[in-house]
Write an enzyme that holds these catalytic residues in place. Structure first.
Site, PDB file in Angstrom:
ATOM      1  CD1 TRP A 156      68.416 -14.363  58.243  1.00 56.03           C
ATOM      2  CD2 TRP A 156      67.125 -15.338  56.452  1.00 56.03           C
ATOM      3  NE1 TRP A 156      67.017 -14.102  58.245  1.00 56.03           N
ATOM      4  CE2 TRP A 156      66.491 -14.663  57.094  1.00 56.03           C
ATOM      5  CE3 TRP A 156      66.856 -15.816  55.213  1.00 56.03           C
ATOM      6  CZ2 TRP A 156      64.886 -14.631  57.038  1.00 56.03           C
ATOM      7  CZ3 TRP A 156      65.425 -15.721  54.930  1.00 56.03           C
ATOM      8  CH2 TRP A 156      64.160 -15.361  55.744  1.00 56.03           C
ATOM      9  CD  GLU A 190      69.435  -8.076  57.191  1.00 55.76           C
ATOM     10  OE1 GLU A 190      68.772  -6.990  57.072  1.00 55.76           O
ATOM     11  OE2 GLU A 190      69.484  -8.920  58.191  1.00 55.76           O
ATOM     12  CB  THR A 221      60.041  -9.032  51.378  1.00 56.05           C
ATOM     13  OG1 THR A 221      60.079  -8.215  50.304  1.00 56.05           O
ATOM     14  CG2 THR A 221      59.415 -10.076  51.164  1.00 56.05           C
ATOM     15  N   GLY A 248      58.259  -7.253  44.253  1.00 50.38           N
ATOM     16  CA  GLY A 248      58.316  -5.523  44.141  1.00 50.38           C
ATOM     17  C   GLY A 248      59.386  -5.143  44.328  1.00 50.38           C
ATOM     18  CE1 TYR A 249      58.422  -0.294  47.701  1.00 56.66           C
ATOM     19  CE2 TYR A 249      57.755  -2.567  48.356  1.00 56.66           C
ATOM     20  CZ  TYR A 249      57.594  -1.301  48.493  1.00 56.66           C
ATOM     21  OH  TYR A 249      56.615  -0.727  49.201  1.00 56.66           O
ATOM     22  CE1 TYR A 282      68.336  -3.851  60.976  1.00 54.61           C
ATOM     23  CE2 TYR A 282      68.125  -4.050  58.282  1.00 54.61           C
ATOM     24  CZ  TYR A 282      68.034  -4.583  59.528  1.00 54.61           C
ATOM     25  OH  TYR A 282      67.898  -5.938  59.758  1.00 54.61           O
ATOM     26  CG  ASP A 334      64.697  -3.477  62.964  1.00 53.49           C
ATOM     27  OD1 ASP A 334      64.578  -3.385  63.987  1.00 53.49           O
ATOM     28  OD2 ASP A 334      64.365  -4.660  62.204  1.00 53.49           O
ATOM     29  CB  CYS A 366      56.898  -9.512  78.579  1.00 55.19           C
ATOM     30  SG  CYS A 366      58.388  -8.774  78.051  1.00 55.19           S
ATOM     31  CB  SER A 418      52.065  18.695  58.401  1.00 54.06           C
ATOM     32  OG  SER A 418      53.015  19.364  58.794  1.00 54.06           O
TER      33      SER A 418
HETATM   34  S1  SF4 Z   1      55.917  -5.594  78.920  1.00 55.29           S
HETATM   35 FE1  SF4 Z   1      55.027  -5.410  77.121  1.00 55.29          FE
HETATM   36  S2  SF4 Z   1      55.456  -3.610  76.091  1.00 55.29           S
HETATM   37 FE2  SF4 Z   1      56.757  -4.185  77.711  1.00 55.29          FE
HETATM   38  S3  SF4 Z   1      58.612  -5.244  76.626  1.00 55.29           S
HETATM   39 FE3  SF4 Z   1      57.194  -6.867  77.312  1.00 55.29          FE
HETATM   40  S4  SF4 Z   1      55.796  -6.920  75.543  1.00 55.29           S
HETATM   41 FE4  SF4 Z   1      56.864  -5.063  75.284  1.00 55.29          FE
END
Ligand code: SF4
Length: 356
Positions: free
Chosen positions: A24, A37, A43, A81-82, A120, A138, A202, A304
């Site tokens: 997609w 979507e 899912t 489902g759903y 969304y 999301d 990262c 709560s």
């Molecule tokens: S450093 Fe870790 S927590 Fe921060 S954006 Fe990258 S993966 Fe996410």
């Protein structure tokens, strides 16, 4: 931290290297995108893939889906489902054929009016199919933004949602909304995942507030996971002959518009001597003649987001209490006529005889 446009460039750069090849994503046909979507709403991608392929093979256009028998659509959906999603899908396909001459609407507000399409999904279709500048928000996007920008507003609160949507729209690359939206969602799905985010490799490690403050596993926040709060309610059951003093809860607080007894709320569990002093100084009792007849144990009442520790002090007044606009002097036998919080009615179930 970085400039807004730097964020967009960086996430798109990451996406170009790491994105999955999903069918997609190789189309800007709004019908196919809408189908994907709806299928992916509840899912996983690996489970939804075969259904998506079956649907576009069986119904290559929205008209063909609209003309299909109900049973056939539901049969193809079987296992996902759903089922309300399948019914909405079919209903909307017919509506597009009837009201839009079979052409998928190309306007965000029009898309949002379609059955089964929320904020969304409308933003996803508007951006992926028509490259309109609407940011998607999301679960993946909430997680990525809350961590990188260190936002600790609950994502399920109105204030939180508003804040994230505004930030997301500010960050959105207006020239490449489809690419930007795909990128941030994919980053959340593959890199900044809920349980084991791959922080060490990262792209954003130098810009990530959660990482630098060691809060990766605390974000995002949901209001349900907020720290529980304790409150300490000391109720005065003030009686005179067959009457008892009650009060309507008009404040913007728990149990609004229910009735309870005159209340002394303390910051913490308070010892009896200190509490007795507070009772003596209470508006209704100051300089009056009264007797403290009974003190109940403390009961824990679980709500709560908080635990209420409640005690009851039975006080008998020798004289008629002065009437105060905040309070009602009612007959004990009529207490049933007033809606009261559960913690009080439960106490009265066992102790009413003693205040009569
Ligand atoms: S450093 Fe870790 S927590 Fe921060 S954006 Fe990258 S993966 Fe996410």
């Amino acid at each position: 931290m970085f400039l807004m446009e730097e964020f967009g460039n960086k996430i798109i750069e990451w996406y170009k290297i790491h994105k999955r090849d999903l069918p997609w994503r190789n189309t800007n046909n709004p019908y196919f995108i809408w189908l994907s979507e709806i299928i992916l709403q509840q899912t996983r991608v690996d489970q939804g893939m075969s259904y998506y392929l079956k649907f576009i093979e069986e119904f290559p256009t929205v008209k063909e889906l609209a003309n299909a028998e109900d049973e056939k659509v539901l049969r193809l959906w079987q296992g996902l489902g759903y089922y309300s999603r399948a019914r909405n899908l079919h209903f909307t396909a017919k509506l597009i054929v009837e009201n839009y001459n079979g052409v998928f609407p190309a306007d965000f507000q029009e898309i949002k009016k379609l059955k089964g399409v929320g904020e969304y999904t409308a933003a996803a279709i508007a951006s992926f199919a028509f490259n309109l500048a609407h940011a998607v928000l999301d679960g993946n996007v909430f997680r990525v933004l809350s961590r990188i920008f260190g936002i600790d507003l609950p994502i399920d609160s109105t204030k939180g949602k508003k804040h994230f949507l505004e930030l997301c729209n500010q960050l959105l690359d207006k020239k490449n909304p489809a690419l930007f939206n795909q990128a941030i969602m994919e980053f959340g799905a593959l890199q900044c995942v809920p349980k084991n985010p791959n922080c060490s490799s990262c792209f954003f490690i130098g810009n990530c507030t959660a990482f630098s403050k060691n809060k990766v596993f605390e974000l995002p926040i949901k209001s349900k996971s907020l720290v529980r709060k304790n409150r300490y309610f000391n109720y005065l059951i003030i009686t005179h002959q067959q009457n008892v003093m009650i009060k309507k809860r008009t404040e913007n607080d728990i149990w609004q518009n229910l009735y309870d007894f005159p209340l002394i709320e303390t910051e913490s569990s308070t010892d009896f001597t200190e509490l007795k002093q507070k009772i003596k100084n209470h508006d209704l009792l100051k300089n009056k003649s009264w007797t403290l007849e009974k003190v109940s144990p403390s009961f824990k009442h679980v709500l709560s987001h908080r635990d209420i520790y409640t005690s009851f002090f039975h006080i008998k007044m020798d004289e008629q209490p002065s009437i105060n606009a905040n309070y009602i002097l009612c007959q004990v036998s009529e207490l049933d006529n007033y809606g009261m919080p559960r913690v009080i009615t439960r106490y009265l179930d066992f102790n009413l005889a003693e205040i009569n």
